[in-house]
Enzyme design. Structure first.
Site, mmCIF file in Angstrom:
data_model
loop_
_atom_site.group_PDB
_atom_site.id
_atom_site.type_symbol
_atom_site.label_atom_id
_atom_site.label_comp_id
_atom_site.label_asym_id
_atom_site.label_seq_id
_atom_site.Cartn_x
_atom_site.Cartn_y
_atom_site.Cartn_z
ATOM 1 N N ARG A 1 -13.950 25.311 0.734
ATOM 2 C CA ARG A 1 -12.543 24.864 -0.204
ATOM 3 C C ARG A 1 -13.267 24.053 -1.472
ATOM 4 N NH1 ARG A 1 -8.901 23.506 4.245
ATOM 5 N NH2 ARG A 1 -6.963 22.549 3.466
ATOM 6 N N ARG B 1 2.762 16.968 11.889
ATOM 7 C CA ARG B 1 1.242 16.344 11.372
ATOM 8 C C ARG B 1 1.366 15.328 10.489
ATOM 9 N NH1 ARG B 1 -1.869 21.899 9.510
ATOM 10 N NH2 ARG B 1 -2.453 20.299 7.674
ATOM 11 N N ARG C 1 -1.959 17.240 -1.648
ATOM 12 C CA ARG C 1 -2.925 18.350 -1.071
ATOM 13 C C ARG C 1 -2.772 19.551 -2.194
ATOM 14 N NH1 ARG C 1 -0.074 18.606 4.488
ATOM 15 N NH2 ARG C 1 -1.060 20.747 4.753
ATOM 16 N N LYS D 1 -1.883 30.451 6.195
ATOM 17 C CA LYS D 1 -3.261 30.946 6.416
ATOM 18 C C LYS D 1 -3.524 30.904 8.005
ATOM 19 C CE LYS D 1 -5.191 27.619 4.151
ATOM 20 N NZ LYS D 1 -4.230 26.844 3.577
ATOM 21 N N ARG E 1 7.114 22.136 9.307
ATOM 22 C CA ARG E 1 6.196 22.545 10.544
ATOM 23 C C ARG E 1 6.608 21.538 11.445
ATOM 24 N NH1 ARG E 1 0.450 23.995 8.786
ATOM 25 N NH2 ARG E 1 1.002 22.015 7.386
HETATM 26 P P1 AP5 Z 1 0.680 27.633 8.529
HETATM 27 O O1 AP5 Z 1 0.234 28.825 8.844
HETATM 28 O O2 AP5 Z 1 0.448 26.548 9.204
HETATM 29 O O3 AP5 Z 1 0.095 27.215 6.906
HETATM 30 P P2 AP5 Z 1 -1.409 27.073 6.489
HETATM 31 O O4 AP5 Z 1 -1.722 27.523 5.195
HETATM 32 O O5 AP5 Z 1 -2.329 27.307 7.536
HETATM 33 O O6 AP5 Z 1 -1.112 25.466 6.094
HETATM 34 P P3 AP5 Z 1 -2.055 24.064 6.155
HETATM 35 O O7 AP5 Z 1 -1.046 23.075 5.996
HETATM 36 O O8 AP5 Z 1 -2.605 24.125 7.707
HETATM 37 O O9 AP5 Z 1 -3.278 24.416 5.461
HETATM 38 P P4 AP5 Z 1 -4.084 23.268 4.820
HETATM 39 O O10 AP5 Z 1 -5.014 24.216 4.075
HETATM 40 O O11 AP5 Z 1 -3.548 22.246 4.060
HETATM 41 O O12 AP5 Z 1 -4.383 22.438 6.130
HETATM 42 P P5 AP5 Z 1 -5.774 22.305 6.915
HETATM 43 O O13 AP5 Z 1 -5.373 22.077 8.325
HETATM 44 O O14 AP5 Z 1 -6.716 23.499 6.762
HETATM 45 O O15 AP5 Z 1 2.397 27.695 7.966
HETATM 46 C C1 AP5 Z 1 2.990 26.449 7.377
HETATM 47 C C2 AP5 Z 1 4.345 26.535 7.894
HETATM 48 O O16 AP5 Z 1 5.030 27.712 7.502
HETATM 49 C C3 AP5 Z 1 4.460 26.791 9.511
HETATM 50 O O17 AP5 Z 1 5.507 25.996 9.974
HETATM 51 C C4 AP5 Z 1 4.608 28.102 9.604
HETATM 52 O O18 AP5 Z 1 5.455 28.602 10.834
HETATM 53 C C5 AP5 Z 1 5.436 28.619 8.448
HETATM 54 N N1 AP5 Z 1 5.274 29.956 7.949
HETATM 55 C C6 AP5 Z 1 3.833 30.556 7.912
HETATM 56 N N2 AP5 Z 1 4.298 31.690 7.365
HETATM 57 C C7 AP5 Z 1 5.635 31.792 7.128
HETATM 58 C C8 AP5 Z 1 6.313 32.945 6.601
HETATM 59 N N3 AP5 Z 1 5.812 34.059 6.069
HETATM 60 N N4 AP5 Z 1 7.785 32.945 6.492
HETATM 61 C C9 AP5 Z 1 8.019 31.552 6.904
HETATM 62 N N5 AP5 Z 1 7.693 30.647 7.395
HETATM 63 C C10 AP5 Z 1 6.037 30.896 7.569
HETATM 64 O O19 AP5 Z 1 -6.569 21.154 6.459
HETATM 65 C C11 AP5 Z 1 -5.949 19.857 6.558
HETATM 66 C C12 AP5 Z 1 -6.993 18.912 5.965
HETATM 67 O O20 AP5 Z 1 -8.288 18.995 6.709
HETATM 68 C C13 AP5 Z 1 -7.177 18.859 4.480
HETATM 69 O O21 AP5 Z 1 -6.216 18.475 3.666
HETATM 70 C C14 AP5 Z 1 -8.627 18.155 4.593
HETATM 71 O O22 AP5 Z 1 -8.561 16.663 4.327
HETATM 72 C C15 AP5 Z 1 -9.336 18.537 5.864
HETATM 73 N N6 AP5 Z 1 -10.058 19.993 5.752
HETATM 74 C C16 AP5 Z 1 -9.988 21.018 6.254
HETATM 75 N N7 AP5 Z 1 -10.939 21.889 6.000
HETATM 76 C C17 AP5 Z 1 -11.598 21.253 4.970
HETATM 77 C C18 AP5 Z 1 -12.597 21.732 4.086
HETATM 78 N N8 AP5 Z 1 -13.405 22.823 4.343
HETATM 79 N N9 AP5 Z 1 -13.339 20.701 3.327
HETATM 80 C C19 AP5 Z 1 -12.886 19.441 3.321
HETATM 81 N N10 AP5 Z 1 -11.857 19.032 4.201
HETATM 82 C C20 AP5 Z 1 -11.104 19.905 4.759
#
Ligand code: AP5
Length: 214
Positions: free
Chosen positions: A88, A160, A171, A13, A127
């Protein structure tokens, strides 16, 4: 245009939202990035969020909704937005719809990225991120030229706190239970819901997403 990017942790994402926003001149609103910045700065919000994030649980809806409403309210209504990591939960989606209606805006596209769990786990545990400029690498798929060092700005890369194998499983479970129901929620609404295979090259995914918002 308001675009929601939905999908499990590690599906890409953040990677795709940045590319899409660069291409379209949209604003990238990533709740995870905002919460991590609040943690780093030691704000009240960051302190409240830290324990939930480190366990791989969702931060309470009221905290997140207030944060996003404030941010959206401050944006130029002409600027497109990609929402990454929000909403979410169904209460977050309902609050978003109400807030957008007050601004005379609405959700225009819901893009859903998918990939098998084993791919997600490998991506997340591999990552590495640059705390200085935000660049994201992967030790398996897109390593930096120098181990542990950002290609773009030379800062040391970090792992992270919630990217451990144990937290990743939690997660994924939280995603299935609380966030995946949003696909059905939006499927009965006006905005097109478009599913894209996230298990392909970064460029391949981006091409499909770009055509979905064209
Ligand atoms: P990346 O692009 O970083 O993936 P992502 O989907 O953004 O993954 P996240 O782990 O950041 O998502 P998340 O939803 O768990 O975390 P968030 O920060 O929102 O890619 C991942 C890896 O793969 C990277 O190394 C990249 O280089 C690689 N990659 C990408 N595409 C690729 C491809 N096509 N081929 C190969 N490699 C690839 O949330 C974190 C925490 O915050 C949550 O757990 C929660 O506690 C809190 N939080 C955030 N938002 C909310 C909300 N709305 N409500 C409540 N709590 C929330």
């Amino acid at each position: 245009m308001i675009v929601i990017l939905l999908g499990p942790p590690g599906v890409g994402k953040g990677t795709q939202a940045k590319l899409l926003c660069d291409k379209l001149g949209f604003r990238h609103v990533a709740t995870g990035d905002l919460l991590r910045a609040a943690k780093r700065e030691g704000t009240e919000l960051g302190r409240r969020a830290q324990a939930f994030m480190d366990r791989g649980e969702l931060v309470p809806d009221d905290v997140i909704i207030a944060m996003v409403e404030e941010l959206l309210g401050a944006l130029d209504p002409e600027v497109g937005v990609v929402l990454d990591g929000f909403p979410r939960t169904v209460p977050q989606a309902e609050a978003l719809a109400e807030a957008l209606a007050r601004m005379d805006r609405k959700v225009d596209r819901v893009l859903v990225l998918t990939a098998p769990d084993e791919v997600l786990v490998k991506r997340i545990t591999g990552r590495r991120s640059c705390p200085a400029c935000g660049s994201v690498y992967n030790v398996h798929f897109s390593p930096p030229r120098q181990d542990g060092e950002c290609d773009r700005c030379g800062a040391g890369l970090s792992h992270r706190a919630d990217d451990t194998p144990e937290t990743v499983q939690n997660r994924l479970d939280v995603y299935r239970e609380q966030t995946e129901p949003l696909v059905a929620f939006y499927s009965s609404g006006e905005a097109p819901v478009i599913s894209v295979d996230g298990d392909q090259s970064v460029d391949g995914v981006q091409a499909e997403l770009a055509s979905a918002v064209a």
